[in-house]
Design a protein around this motif. Structure first.
Motif: not given
Length: 531
Positions: A336-343
């Motif tokens: 499964s994939s995980r949601k990520v938030d980065f620049r």
């Protein structure tokens, strides 16, 4: 709660560690443990998994052993060429026959240092305690009287009846303690993973210089900080690409979140994969219990900095592009994939556009990274900043030399320093200033400063006349005017030889040659190199 730091040492370094640890008693609980290798590993694992320690500190071969085995935040006490030169300067006072035993690698500046100090220097490297003992024994057989090395090495040398100088500086230990405290703080806030830089401290105000190029760079950093775009940072080695990346992060709304950096050229493909994407428990032999988050997950809400991205394998470029487009990451061994938030910030010292044309870099990834582009100018194109940079590096070097002596050195050396090509840019200038600071401890006559840098000033001493020999400035001016006229009339094929004549006339000083011929510094460098 104060950070809980465990420091491992069984050698002569323990005394220095104990002394400096007392200075941090108000800001951290620091425990010195006399264990090494397997004993230290077992102790560290027990303390970490029982949540009774936050960060560990070690040095030398013991530190390298723990770094490869320990799944916990670890700070290595580092040495650099400056520490080595300081130690060798002390060793030379005791004997002319000096030996250096360093862990795994030698130091590039030693040959020039030995030549400048006229020190017969024998060097050896080691990986294990047995290697260290063999190396010291070999030096003793060569007639070496003083050995410079780690705590382990110095103890072995003293056992064999030799004098010994510890290679570690107080500044190196202080840096390790400071880093350990920062890592412990990051761990407490949930922003730390092993071997990552989950904190940041540079801003655009840390850029030294007042040139137009630096002011423009500061303004661009502030602009990039206000816009949540990907940024590609390009520049030669040593210009300060990571400093710029940290400054962008500090200027952005993500400043309170992690800044996680990785050098794509420093890891094998298998290590790079696990560092970037993370893995699940049991994904491969040696995977830690519970798995581990990759850098994209660790930087949640913050910034990822990929240095030397031009060296990233094509297969990883494809996966990186998908992460950037979908904002999801899949760990090794996960379904499964995980949601990520980065620049994402990326840097390269190679021409990525050319790499695209040669098929070494994906074109679609290049366009995705290049939403904003920052080019950091090389040091030779901002020569007016060299005086301020050199002054800063000299003042912040932990050597007890008076400010007046530093100023006298700069007055003598600055015209030449401003004329050099600096292929290593600011990093190279910093090393030169460090070397100069150490040599000032030994040399009272600064007029011979050029002899300290035979590698840096190669070719300049052989010019027809040095500045001190130019007793007739009007003759120099007349000759330069003649060369300028010849240059303006010469075909392209003959201009390089005129540039070399002009450089000989002014003892290799590029600023004066460029001004005299009425051309740019970069043209002087290009034609002098024959390109």
């Amino acid at each position: 709660m104060k950070p809980r730091i465990v420091v491992f040492s069984i050698s002569a370094l323990a005394g220095t560690l104990r002394e400096i640890a007392r200075d941090y008693s108000s800001s951290a609980n620091i425990e010195l443990v006399p264990k090494a290798y397997e004993d230290a590993l077992a102790y560290a694992r027990n303390r970490y998994y029982t949540d009774t320690a936050d960060v560990f500190i070690a040095a030398g071969s013991n530190g390298a052993f723990l770094q490869n085995q320990l799944e916990a935040p670890l700070v290595i006490i580092r040495t650099d060429g400056f520490d080595v030169m300081q130690a060798l300067a002390s060793a030379r006072k005791a004997s002319a026959a000096v030996g250096l035993v360093s862990y795994e690698h030698s130091f590039d500046e030693l040959e020039q240092f030995a030549r400048a100090f006229d020190v017969p220097l024998s060097t050896r490297t080691y990986r294990t305690p047995e290697d260290a003992r063999r190396a010291v024994r070999e030096l003793a057989q060569l007639g070496v009287k003083v050995v410079v090395g780690s705590g382990l090495v110095t103890e072995i040398a003293q056992e064999m009846g030799m004098e010994a100088i510890l290679i570690y500086s107080r500044q190196g230990v202080v840096k390790a303690f400071e880093e350990a405290i920062r890592l412990a703080s990051a761990k407490a806030s949930g922003g730390l993973r092993r071997n990552s830089q989950a904190y940041t401290y540079h801003t655009e105000q840390d850029l030294i210089g007042k040139s137009r190029a630096v002011e423009k760079l500061r303004n661009t950093i502030r602009l990039c900080g206000s816009i949540d775009f990907s940024v590609l940072i390009q520049g030669e080695t040593g210009v300060g690409k990571e400093l710029v990346a940290q400054s962008i992060h500090s200027a952005s709304p993500r400043a309170g979140k992690p800044f996680v950096a990785i050098n794509c050229a420093s890891l094998t493909e298998s290590l790079l994969e696990s560092e970037l994407f993370g893995y699940e428990e049991g994904a491969f032999s040696g995977a830690v219990k519970g798995g581990r988050a990759g850098m994209f997950e660790s930087a949640q809400g913050g910034t990822v900095f990929l240095d030397e991205i031009g060296d990233m394998p094509l297969a990883f470029q494809t996966r990186l592009l998908r992460i950037l487009e979908d904002n999801t990451v899949r760990r090794i061994g996960s379904a499964s994939s995980r949601k990520v938030d980065f620049r994402l910030l990326a840097a390269s010292n190679v021409n990525l556009q050319q790499a695209v044309e040669e098929g070494r870099f994906r074109e679609d990834l290049y366009f995705r990274l290049n939403e904003m582009l920052i080019h950091i100018p090389p040091l030779r194109e901002r020569a007016e900043d060299i005086g301020e940079l050199a002054g800063y590096f000299l003042r912040t070097t932990p050597v007890r030399v008076s400010k007046s002596k530093f100023d006298a050195f700069l007055q003598l050396a600055l015209p030449v320093l401003q004329s050099l090509p600096w292929p290593g840019n600011i990093r190279q200038l910093k090393n030169v200033c460090r070397r100069a600071a150490v040599l000032m401890l030994q040399e009272s006559d600064l007029s011979s400063w050029r002899t300290w840098f035979p590698d840096l000033l190669v070719g300049m001493e052989n010019s027809p006349r040095s500045p001190l020999q130019q007793t007739n400035p009007s003759e120099v001016m007349n000759n330069m005017n003649a060369l300028a006229l010849a240059y303006s009339r010469a075909p392209m094929s003959e201009r390089a030889s005129i540039v070399r004549e002009a450089l000989n006339l002014v003892s290799g000083e590029v600023n004066r040659a460029a001004e005299g011929l009425g051309i740019s510094r970069s043209t002087v460098w290009r034609l002098n190199k024959g390109s």
